[in-house]
Design an enzyme around this catalytic site. Structure first.
Site, PDB file in Angstrom:
ATOM      1  N   ASP A  55       0.859  -1.189   0.028  1.00 19.80           N
ATOM      2  CA  ASP A  55      -0.010   0.110  -0.019  1.00 19.80           C
ATOM      3  C   ASP A  55       0.819   1.323  -0.116  1.00 19.80           C
ATOM      4  OD1 ASP A  55       0.999   0.521   2.689  1.00 19.80           O
ATOM      5  OD2 ASP A  55      -0.782  -0.479   3.409  1.00 19.80           O
ATOM      6  N   TRP A  76     -14.151 -30.749  -1.702  1.00 16.00           N
ATOM      7  CA  TRP A  76     -15.506 -30.361  -1.189  1.00 16.00           C
ATOM      8  C   TRP A  76     -16.653 -30.993  -2.042  1.00 16.00           C
ATOM      9  CZ3 TRP A  76     -14.328 -29.663   3.304  1.00 16.00           C
ATOM     10  CH2 TRP A  76     -13.469 -28.638   3.716  1.00 16.00           C
ATOM     11  N   LYS A 121     -17.718 -29.101  17.428  1.00 17.74           N
ATOM     12  CA  LYS A 121     -18.293 -28.652  16.151  1.00 17.74           C
ATOM     13  C   LYS A 121     -17.488 -27.518  15.491  1.00 17.74           C
ATOM     14  CE  LYS A 121     -23.125 -30.038  16.357  1.00 17.74           C
ATOM     15  NZ  LYS A 121     -24.456 -30.091  16.197  1.00 17.74           N
ATOM     16  N   PRO A 147     -16.384 -23.334   6.300  1.00 14.96           N
ATOM     17  CA  PRO A 147     -16.408 -21.927   6.236  1.00 14.96           C
ATOM     18  C   PRO A 147     -15.733 -21.340   7.597  1.00 14.96           C
ATOM     19  CG  PRO A 147     -18.537 -22.647   6.387  1.00 14.96           C
ATOM     20  CD  PRO A 147     -17.507 -23.946   6.295  1.00 14.96           C
TER      21      PRO A 147
END
Lengths: 139, 139, 139, 139
Positions: free
Chosen positions: D17, D47, D90, D60
């Site tokens: 930047d 997947w 989980k 995700p």
């Protein structure tokens, strides 16, 4: 009559490179977005709707040219004016002018096709004639 | 003899768009990087060194054209072969061929200038003739 | 009173990945932009002005945390609400809430410092206390 | 035994930047890529294969934290070392260390879930326990 659509963007700090100006591929990002906004503004159905209606799955780019006239930097508010400049047998040209106020920064020219899946191999695509309904909407 | 340089990239998941293929401005990102790697490989001094030696602060892009022949997706290993294809009075052309294996994916053509600060206004730039030393190194 | 600033963004096709949702680093791009817009909206001088006045050259990030609550996709209009949540001796926390309408999409938390060049080595930076004027403006 | 995988990246001019250093969201881009390369290196099925076998459509991100220790700039060669640091009921944690040579630049921590489509609404997802096969492969 040709539909012209103007999309607005703000140049952010992270869009600029160590030379303090917009890293040029970002202008192409804005031009690509402007092409989609032109289609949406003209009422062209989504690709999901067009695939269901006539098998067209998108309008991929086959060539792009951009001329860089003036640089931009963060904080600049820019506009992209976009229109279909030419309809060809199996492709079409989208013209874009990127401006800051009245100053032209970039002129972009995209050649796109309408793509359908190849009947024998769904992984390949074939170019088809621009649908009449889409031509009517974009002028 | 013209110096040709090949830069390798891996296409990542985040380089691809909802159509599952590379979002096209990313090809321009790789082409821009490949131009810099060509200069580094040919031994062209850094811009900081060139500014000190002859006032040249960079080689900004004035025009780019890209033809998209085949798409790519994540996991693909791609190469960009780059060389200076033409020296002009106040600009030069960098040609790029992006491939996956032997398959050509994209052909890119950049027109760049060598820029010096304008003597009366350091915010503006002026194009100058390509320095002999740089021409010799790039062939 | 704490200044809260809201920045608006449109999610573009190219911001999304093959899963059809925003590629997560783009949320950080918007959060970084929103932090800068908060500073500008509060009237904080530019880094060039601050360097001249008190030697501060920027507010680099030292840590960021983002919680992803709901995905977004192209066409979505999103907002980022941003404010300084905490002032510490040599750092400060900028809190961000990204929403689509009333739905929270992402919560972001940036820890930043005010940086001055190291007196013995201008390539290194040192963290300094947040300037009173900046604290007053941001509340 | 935990599988550790190292992915290499080159920092390009366009990744930096106006402060001449890597624009921080690009570190997250590399971290996201490194997580995918870890899975591929460990032999975790794609997947598409996992969806066919057990309905899992992806992993995700639900939270990411990154600590920025040292900046990087263009020309730097960096590595990202990645491993699964923790398996939860989980979710799971992927730890990343970004280095230039031996110097740590960034430490990243991603919390991800394995997602299946909601049985009543295919647009929503539900988190499921990490599959045994995947746990075995990643250690």
């Amino acid at each position: 009559m040709t539909v012209r659509h103007t999309t607005r963007f703000t140049v952010e700090f992270g869009d600029c490179d160590p030379a303090q100006i917009v890293f040029y591929p970002n202008f192409l990002k804005w031009i690509d977005s402007a092409a989609r906004h032109l289609f949406v503004a003209a009422g062209v159905p989504s690709w999901a709707e067009m695939e269901a209606a006539c098998g067209i799955i998108g309008a991929p780019l086959v060539e792009v040219t951009a001329r860089f006239v003036r640089p931009a930097t963060y904080g600049d508010e820019i506009t992209v004016e976009s229109w279909v400049d030419e309809w060809r047998a199996k492709s079409f040209v989208v013209q874009h002018v990127v401006r800051r106020g009245d100053d032209v920064l970039v002129e972009g020219r995209e050649i796109r096709i309408f793509a359908r899946r190849h009947p024998d191999d769904p992984k390949r695509i074939v170019a088809v004639a621009p649908p009449d309904d889409v031509r009517r909407r974009l002028g």
